[in-house]
Every structure is written in structure tokens, then in C-alpha cells.
Design an enzyme around this catalytic site. Sequence first.
Site, PDB file in Angstrom:
ATOM      1  N   ASN A 207      23.587  39.703  39.709  1.00 49.12           N
ATOM      2  CA  ASN A 207      24.679  38.960  40.338  1.00 49.12           C
ATOM      3  C   ASN A 207      24.214  37.544  40.648  1.00 49.12           C
ATOM      4  O   ASN A 207      23.088  37.167  40.334  1.00 49.12           O
ATOM      5  CB  ASN A 207      25.179  39.684  41.597  1.00 49.12           C
ATOM      6  CG  ASN A 207      24.080  39.883  42.621  1.00 49.12           C
ATOM      7  OD1 ASN A 207      23.483  38.928  43.109  1.00 49.12           O
ATOM      8  ND2 ASN A 207      23.803  41.146  42.952  1.00 49.12           N
ATOM      9  N   ASP A 276      25.583  47.402  42.939  1.00 52.08           N
ATOM     10  CA  ASP A 276      26.274  48.639  43.305  1.00 52.08           C
ATOM     11  C   ASP A 276      26.199  49.674  42.181  1.00 52.08           C
ATOM     12  O   ASP A 276      26.352  50.869  42.424  1.00 52.08           O
ATOM     13  CB  ASP A 276      27.737  48.355  43.626  1.00 52.08           C
ATOM     14  CG  ASP A 276      27.898  47.515  44.893  1.00 52.08           C
ATOM     15  OD1 ASP A 276      27.146  47.767  45.858  1.00 52.08           O
ATOM     16  OD2 ASP A 276      28.748  46.613  44.906  1.00 52.08           O
ATOM     17  N   LYS A 286      15.473  47.202  22.141  1.00 48.12           N
ATOM     18  CA  LYS A 286      16.602  46.285  22.218  1.00 48.12           C
ATOM     19  C   LYS A 286      17.798  46.852  21.463  1.00 48.12           C
ATOM     20  O   LYS A 286      17.683  47.284  20.322  1.00 48.12           O
ATOM     21  CB  LYS A 286      16.211  44.923  21.638  1.00 48.12           C
ATOM     22  CG  LYS A 286      17.350  43.911  21.673  1.00 48.12           C
ATOM     23  CD  LYS A 286      16.933  42.588  21.045  1.00 48.12           C
ATOM     24  CE  LYS A 286      18.129  41.637  20.996  1.00 48.12           C
ATOM     25  NZ  LYS A 286      17.769  40.349  20.363  1.00 48.12           N
ATOM     26  N   PHE A 321      25.654  42.594  55.444  1.00 50.96           N
ATOM     27  CA  PHE A 321      26.400  41.452  54.915  1.00 50.96           C
ATOM     28  C   PHE A 321      27.557  41.949  54.061  1.00 50.96           C
ATOM     29  O   PHE A 321      27.478  43.026  53.448  1.00 50.96           O
ATOM     30  CB  PHE A 321      25.483  40.552  54.077  1.00 50.96           C
ATOM     31  CG  PHE A 321      24.727  39.534  54.875  1.00 50.96           C
ATOM     32  CD1 PHE A 321      24.958  38.183  54.689  1.00 50.96           C
ATOM     33  CD2 PHE A 321      23.804  39.929  55.826  1.00 50.96           C
ATOM     34  CE1 PHE A 321      24.267  37.242  55.424  1.00 50.96           C
ATOM     35  CE2 PHE A 321      23.110  38.997  56.572  1.00 50.96           C
ATOM     36  CZ  PHE A 321      23.340  37.641  56.372  1.00 50.96           C
ATOM     37  N   LYS A 335      33.100  48.062  57.130  1.00 53.02           N
ATOM     38  CA  LYS A 335      31.678  48.132  56.840  1.00 53.02           C
ATOM     39  C   LYS A 335      30.866  48.393  58.104  1.00 53.02           C
ATOM     40  O   LYS A 335      29.841  49.082  58.071  1.00 53.02           O
ATOM     41  CB  LYS A 335      31.220  46.835  56.175  1.00 53.02           C
ATOM     42  CG  LYS A 335      29.931  46.962  55.386  1.00 53.02           C
ATOM     43  CD  LYS A 335      29.736  45.794  54.417  1.00 53.02           C
ATOM     44  CE  LYS A 335      28.622  46.105  53.424  1.00 53.02           C
ATOM     45  NZ  LYS A 335      28.478  45.040  52.420  1.00 53.02           N
ATOM     46  N   LYS A 339      28.618  51.671  57.596  1.00 48.16           N
ATOM     47  CA  LYS A 339      27.169  51.486  57.513  1.00 48.16           C
ATOM     48  C   LYS A 339      26.465  51.756  58.845  1.00 48.16           C
ATOM     49  O   LYS A 339      25.233  51.679  58.904  1.00 48.16           O
ATOM     50  CB  LYS A 339      26.831  50.054  57.069  1.00 48.16           C
ATOM     51  CG  LYS A 339      27.651  49.529  55.909  1.00 48.16           C
ATOM     52  CD  LYS A 339      27.405  50.276  54.620  1.00 48.16           C
ATOM     53  CE  LYS A 339      28.161  49.610  53.469  1.00 48.16           C
ATOM     54  NZ  LYS A 339      28.058  50.356  52.201  1.00 48.16           N
TER      55      LYS A 339
END
Length: 394
Positions: A207, A276, A286, A321, A335, A339
Site C-alpha cells: 500500500n 488486510d 516468476k 489507526f 474500530k 479492536k
Amino acid sequence: MLEGKRIVLGVTGGIAAYKAAEVVSLLKKRGAQVRVVMTAHACEFISPLTLETLSGNPVSLDQFATRDQIAHISLAKWGQLFAVAPATANALGKFAGGIADDLLSTSFMAMRCPILLAPAMNTAMWLSPANQENVQRLSRWGVRFCGPERGRLACGDEDVGRMSEPEKIVEAIEKMFPARQDYAGRRVLVTAGPTREMIDPVRFLTNRSSGKMGYAIAEAARDRGAEVVLVSGPVSLRPPEGVEFVPIVSAAGLCEQVLERAQACDIVIQAAAPADFRPKTVSAGKIKKTGAGMTLELENTTDIAAALGQRKREGQILVAFAAETDDLAANARKKLDKKNADLVVANDVTRPGAGFQGDTNAVTIFSRTDAREIPLCGKREVAEAILDCVAELF
């Protein structure tokens, strides 16, 4: 906190210049020595005599007013902290561009002490690409920002651009002196950066996280006296000095290292952006391109924040976060519960200047009872605000 501290205060030409009088007054009440530098435009909004009377020192106006010393070098040698309030768009542009054509801008270039800027301008000017690039450049150089805030502007608009109130600016100045050691004796675990989930030996899923937010938190906690462990994914940042640095690559590696160390820490701040999902199978060689395309089957990674919440010991503080694109408040509050976190730091990554990879951020810090908005500012300032909220939970 400011007893005997030597502060150079720059004042530029904006309507908020009248608030500089209260900034000087508050600094003097807290024991600081203050020398004021005003631009020619600032003198159109507030009299130098006002600031001279409040500071107890002559106000510096002209680069060439005295022949017995070089004014900007003298100020740079004297000052232990350099603050500018208000800092106009013009001033930010000069500072970021290395332009030194008056006493204030030459003083900025000569300063080797910490620098704090309190911007004040119209919303359109604050959000302009040129100004945001200037803010990001100054932030990369270590310059701190206080504000701007959202509120009523001189033009009548209600939006971001208002200078922070003098009390808040003085509090920000206090925080920049190293005497603040409110994290002394506490062990803080910070995670930062992205993870890489391998597809084959040359490709991976990742990301846009740069790690800058987590690194800023680690540095701020270290500076406030904490013993810091930084667990970081692959980033292009240099590990901060004075912290225990643990590099990882994958979400599985992050999970392993964090769970191994979390129980020994008083505070865990999960600023990393772990993947995630990961490929269900990793090719040993490859994968070659074919005309048929490719289907990639993914599986969930471990929810590290939730795992930390399940294992959280009594008295331990967990900060999660949330990078969101919509329904920020609702998702952040979910959250908190999901969490078992004490705080959730949420930001809208679609907002200019508040997404990934930049040097600025704008967040809302959610607790069980409160939501505290931190307007767009440097990531170090956001880090300090997060640590302030955590300190309230001690």
C-alpha cells in the site's frame, strides 16, 4: 517551563498580527525573554511600540538599522526558539524558497534553533498547491506548525485558515523545549509503514504508507522520555536514533514481532498499515504473462490491532489507526469497540494533504467519550497531539 528561555518572535503582515501582542504577553508571564522581529507589512496592522512595551526589548524592523552588529546573525545566536505568528502565505513561500530579502527572512535562514510557525491566511491560500508544497518542504526540514484552525476568517468565511489562539501557540512553544519528560519511565511500542505480501519472487502486494506518521510518533515519544521500540515495514526513512528498531516485511512478520514485544510495553501505537489480504499461494518462480490473464486468490491476514486488544493487559494503552475514505466517525467508533482500543486516530485519506506519503496530516482522535480534531499540520505536530491524548489516559 519557559523561565529564562530566549524566544525570537516574528510577526508578518496579516490581520491576525494584533494577536501577537497577547502571544508576547503570555510568553513574558511564563518567564520568557522575548525579542520581536516585524515585517514592514506587519507594522500596518500593529504598532511596533505595542510589542516593544510588552516585550521589554526594542523591536527589530530593519536589516540595516544598526551598524554595530549584523542583526539577523545576532538574533540567531541569541534565540533558543524562533516562532512566527502570524505566518502569512508570503512568509511561508519565502522561507521554503530560501528567499532572504528582509530581516525576518534572513533571520529564518540563519536560525539553528527549533522553529515554530503559526500560519494565518484565507482558506483558498492555505489549500493552494503552492502553499501546501511550501508547508511540506518546511516540515521535511523539521519546522513545526501550530494550526491553522477552522473558524471565522477576516473575509467572513467559516473555514480553515484562522491563526491558532495565543494560548495554544504558547503551549506549542513550551512543548518544543526538551524539559518536557512526561513519558519518562514508560515503554512505548510503535509500528510504522506498509507490509509486502509476496505473489512471486519479484512481485508483491503493498500500500501507499510511507511510515512518516509512525516515525514521527516514535521520535516524539523518545523526545518526551519514553523507551521506544519501533517495528517498521519497508520504508525509505532512516531509523530514528535512540530507539530500538525492528524491521519487518510482511504482515505475518509484523504480527509476530508486535505480539512478542507488546506485553512488556505500557503503550502500543499501531500506526503501521499492514495488508488486510495476502495471496493464498506464493509462486516459487516468476509468473509469466500469458494471453489468458491471471486470477489471484487472496486470504485474510491476522488482524493485528484486534489481537493486541484481546491480549491487552490491565493498565496498558492501545492506540489504533483508521485510514478512511467515507463515514470516518462511524468507522472509527466501530474500530474502538472491535479492536478493544483506547484511542483511534482516524483520517480521511481523500483529503488533500492528509493522505499517504505526505509530510502533513489532519486527523480526528476518538476516545470512548470524546473526539478531538487535529487540523492539517505537520506529522510531528499530529504525533505530539496523539501523545498528549495518550498522556491524559495515564
